[in-house]
Design an enzyme around this catalytic site. Structure first.
Site, short mmCIF file in Angstrom:
data_model
loop_
_atom_site.label_atom_id
_atom_site.label_comp_id
_atom_site.label_asym_id
_atom_site.label_seq_id
_atom_site.Cartn_x
_atom_site.Cartn_y
_atom_site.Cartn_z
CE LYS A 129 -3.95 1.56 2.85
NZ LYS A 129 -4.73 1.20 4.07
CB SER B 121 -8.13 2.44 3.11
OG SER B 121 -7.22 2.01 4.12
CB SER C 244 -8.08 -0.27 6.06
OG SER C 244 -8.95 0.83 6.04
#
Lengths: 61, 478
Positions: B84, B159, B183
């Site tokens: 990420k 996320s 997330s």
């Protein structure tokens, strides 16, 4: 906290709200009050760091 | 136990690691197998923000030299990963999914990346994410939405949207994500892979983008629980650069047990009964399998569930707003409207609400331990209550949309974030539309090993991790 108070607070923080937004935030926060009132009350002695201490105690069972 | 695939890119991380150790495949060959998938799958998923293939090839070649000389220095040596785009690497751009940071270069390297480097992992690039990790669906107006490999019109969850999509489409073996309210767990579930949200304080957050200090956890999304354990073992542990890391005993990847006799699994019946009939069957199937492996299933109720959700929301919105105030002032147009709007609420949160939420946490953790973990080794719960939504139906435009769409998605994940508990998510099948369904196993603080052990036997028996989306799924219309 009413609509004017929200608008004034955010203005002081340097954030300008679009029309209607201050009222929406005020309503959102007002709705939180009764919700939080039904949550368990912290003990008189509880400090904000108590969670970390409590969690770390589990590392030495 | 299911057999490994013939294509190395479809192996689990543990299988790839064993093959490297046995000199059956080189790190460069393994990287090439992943790179071969990227043209098709990047186009289908938009999982990468920055693919760094040349650097990865250099790292893989160096790994091969080191391994030839003295053997692999860890199970991750020579394994292609990507993360990420919120873990900083000194001198490199880290966008955090935001237009404001499109050209921003970090001046320090995240401890988690430094530890993976030390373990010899190959870093293939940075992965898509919700803007500032502030969304549960995987939408991003600046870098484009990440798309679900099982159906491109479906949301990935957020996320950590890119990690979910990249691992599910087998472009990488594992990816780091972050979890503040769900997330890691939402994208791992919605993309049909495995995710581990560790105990708060178990993994250093140094030089990682903050979302909400007292909730943020960093952990892996991977193909199996065993793979998650291998990555977690490399990144977990105290760090002098992050004083909030706990002095917990070192995490060691466990061996899979042969049965679950003696294991008590609490079943959160109210949450389970609240899910849509469309996803209930795979969840019931998972429980049946756990029971057949010897586990005792015991109905329990997570006490003060609504309070955990509400108080977690107060902390999340207030801390995020405090982190972002300066940037909101300086770059109001640099935020997506819905995110900017959501942040405004946190700025107006009364201090008494926030402090109440923080102070109440220790008591609620103790209450949860008494009600659940005093009698159960782990707690079984769904992750989401509905089938994976389409990207269109989960897109937010107004402040009202945010509550309507994001609220229900984090209903079953945020309570565990508030309590700082470790949670493992595992795939357990598909709904009638062919979209993944998963469940979560929550444990007491620093009991990740228990969760992984149960997860390993479950996945080896169930075999869902062997299901891989095909190109036809990627091209399907939802």
């Amino acid at each position: 906290m009413n609509e004017d108070a929200v608008r004034t607070l955010l203005q002081q923080l340097g954030i300008t709200l679009p029309p209607g937004r201050a009222a929406a935030i005020a309503a959102e926060i007002a709705a939180l009050g009764p919700k939080l009132a039904t949550t368990p009350r912290p003990a008189f002695e509880d400090e904000p760091v108590t969670f970390q201490v409590h969690a770390s105690r589990a590392t030495t069972p | 136990m299911s057999e490994p695939a013939t294509d190395p890119a479809l192996w689990t991380l543990a299988e790839a690691s064993a093959a490297i150790a046995a000199r059956k495949i080189s790190a460069v060959e393994l990287l090439d197998a992943c790179l071969e998938r990227i043209p098709v799958w990047q186009s289908a998923t938009n999982a990468f923000i920055d693919l760094r293939a040349a650097e990865a090839r250099h790292q893989a070649a160096r790994a091969d030299l080191d391994i030839a000389r003295s053997g692999p220095r860890s199970p991750l040596h020579g394994i292609p990963l990507a993360h990420k785009d919120m873990f900083y690497r000194a001198g490199e751009i880290s966008t955090c999914g935001s237009a404001i940071r499109r050209e921003w270069r970090a001046d320090a390297t995240a401890t988690v990346l430094a530890r993976l480097d030390e373990a010899g992992a190959v870093d293939l690039g940075t992965l898509n994410m919700a803007e500032w990790a502030g969304g549960a669906t995987g939408h991003n107006i600046w870098f484009g939405d990440a798309c679900n490999p099982w159906g491109p019109l479906r949301a990935t969850g957020g996320s950590s949207s890119g990690p979910g999509a990249a691992v599910a489409s087998r472009m990488v073996f594992a990816a780091l994500g972050s979890d503040t309210g769900g997330s890691i767990r939402l994208p791992s579930t919605m993309c049909g892979v495995t995710g581990l949200k560790p105990t708060w304080g178990g993994v250093s957050r140094h030089a990682a983008m903050p979302r909400a200090w007292t909730l943020d956890c960093i952990g892996p999304l991977a193909r199996t629980a065993r793979d998650c354990a291998l990555v977690h073992a490399a990144i977990a542990g105290p760090d002098s650069n992050d004083p909030t890391t706990a002095n917990a005993p070192a995490f060691t990847p466990p061996q899979a047990p042969t049965h679950l006799r003696g294991v008590v699994i609490g079943v959160e019946t109210a949450l389970l009964d609240s899910v849509s009939p469309a996803i209930r069957r795979p969840l019931d199937g998972a429980l049946k399998l756990l029971k057949s492996l010897g586990a005792e299933l015991r109905e329990v109720a997570l006490p003060s569930m609504q309070a955990l959700l509400d108080l977690g929301g107060v902390i999340s919105s207030t801390e995020a707003a405090a982190i972002h105030l300066e940037q909101m002032r300086a770059h109001p147009d640099g935020y997506a409207t819905d995110l900017f709007t959501r942040m405004q609420s946190g700025l107006a949160m009364p201090a008494m609400h926030y402090l109440h939420a923080v102070r109440a946490r220790a008591g609620l953790l103790a209450e949860t331990r008494d009600a659940v973990f005093a009698q159960c080794d782990t707690l079984f719960a769904p992750v989401i209550a509905q089938p994976v939504p389409t990207r269109d139906e989960s897109r937010t435009h107004t402040a009202g949309d945010v509550g309507r769409i994001h609220g229900p998605l984090v209903r079953m994940t945020r309570p565990f974030s508030y309590l700082g508990l470790p949670v493992l998510t595992l795939p357990c099948g598909f709904d009638a539309a062919g979209m993944p369904v998963g469940f979560q196993l929550a444990g007491d603080t620093f009991r990740e090993e228990n969760l992984v052990r149960i997860g390993m036997l479950y996945e080896e028996t169930a075999g869902w991790h062997r299901k891989v989306p095909g190109v036809t799924d990627a091209q399907a219309q939802g």
